[in-house]
Design a protein around this motif. Sequence first.
Motif, PDB file in Angstrom:
ATOM      1  N   ARG A 136       8.223  36.058  56.185  1.00  0.00           N
ATOM      2  CA  ARG A 136       9.193  36.791  55.375  1.00  0.00           C
ATOM      3  C   ARG A 136      10.114  35.860  54.600  1.00  0.00           C
TER       4      ARG A 136
ATOM      5  N   SER B 120       7.608  31.870  50.291  1.00  0.00           N
ATOM      6  CA  SER B 120       7.062  32.314  48.997  1.00  0.00           C
ATOM      7  C   SER B 120       6.250  31.172  48.410  1.00  0.00           C
TER       8      SER B 120
ATOM      9  N   ARG C 201       6.138  38.157  47.105  1.00  0.00           N
ATOM     10  CA  ARG C 201       7.279  38.983  47.510  1.00  0.00           C
ATOM     11  C   ARG C 201       6.872  40.448  47.393  1.00  0.00           C
TER      12      ARG C 201
ATOM     13  N   LYS D 253      12.998  43.360  50.374  1.00  0.00           N
ATOM     14  CA  LYS D 253      12.096  42.446  49.695  1.00  0.00           C
ATOM     15  C   LYS D 253      11.942  41.190  50.538  1.00  0.00           C
TER      16      LYS D 253
ATOM     17  N   GLY E  27       8.810  37.911  51.949  1.00  0.00           N
ATOM     18  CA  GLY E  27       7.489  37.316  51.823  1.00  0.00           C
ATOM     19  C   GLY E  27       6.438  38.195  52.494  1.00  0.00           C
TER      20      GLY E  27
END
Length: 433
Positions: free
Chosen positions: A216, A219, A241, A260, A262
């Motif tokens: 999470r 990215s 994302r 929002k 990863g």
Amino acid sequence: MTELMTVLGIVVFFLGLLFSIAWHELGHLSTAKLFGIRVPQYMVGFGPTIWSRRRGETEYGIKALPLGGYIRMIGMFPPGDDGKVTARSTSPWRGMIEDARSAAYEELQPGDEGRMFYTRKPWKRVIVMLAGPFMNLILAVALFAGVLMGFGVSTPTTTVGSVGDCVVPASANSDTCPKGAKDTPAETAGLRAGDKIISFDGRPMQDWGALQRAIRDSSGTVAIGVERGGKEVTLTADVVRNEVTRIDGDGDYVPGETEKAGFLGFTPASGIVKQSPSQTADRMGDIVVDGVERLIEIPSRVPALWGAAFQGEEREADSPMGVVGAARVGGDVFALDAPPEQRVAFMLFLVAGFNLSLFLFNMLPLLPLDGGHVAGALWESIRRHAARVFRRPDPGPFDVARLMPVAYVVAGVFICFTLLVLVADLFNPVRIN
């Protein structure tokens, strides 16, 4: 065979129930005797006596209905204002008080004047009344810890259970890929079901919680180390994302809330994982908090329980259960097509939960519960300390018997709720899957 295992599960649960009740009353008995209070009876259950034996000054026995237990202590309530215990008023409320007071002196014998419960200092009475619930708490903690650390619990692992086909926001509430949806990074990277992720972005991963947070927070391009068929393989994924279900500080999903973060696009496989002492402490803390919340929520659950019992409405999975419902669940557990150790672990968890409920319920500061007597003793201590501070006469022992009308109301409400739960447990029971 299934029917036999169901009956065996019910029997095992009731044995655990009887032990829990006996264990609770043992706490009261041992501390009462420690402080020199005479205890004529120690009974497990209510109703007709099935078996009893007298040892010294105490009769020990088992009664027909395993719905509770008690010890009988001499002098639970002080004498009335006139110093007598046999006076009888025509007032129904007053009658309740005097009946309770008289019952506390039924077996008074010569020499018992200094061995009555009310003559003990408030702190000693608090210990005697708290000893029962705390015995249940001790047993609950021991069973929970034994299951969590000895057997383990079903927990998401770092092993891949399944790989998603496409990137879909959590708010879509659909597993169907819409037209034009991109493949998940896990699919593109070649991640497969059965792969065990051992590292992510160069950091070793030993549990799902750490891996979930790492995904999470990431990215872009990351390296993923997996164990596949006994060999270590390094994959490269482009984390995107995406709108995902929010998690709280404990890593649990928060229904209806998104954020929002990863996104890799796979579902972890679950496995039976033994918990460490710190994980066990965290889980038991969560269990206690959950138990307190459920106790507070009981009044708000009565309408749904009524609907399930008398109107054919669906019984909620977390609906309050009584002894019959819990025994039924115990029978269902033993009949499951699951490894024996998992069935035993679930049964121990069930008995542990029952003991935690006994502890929390008895701590309510209401008569006739143990917490009501604790509250009375604490109030007496406050009154006497205040009298000494302000140099006033000692007000004497607080007469808990004056609260017996309240106790009858509480007992009446409890009986009604118990009967409602019983009907629901019989005709619309909670089912496990």
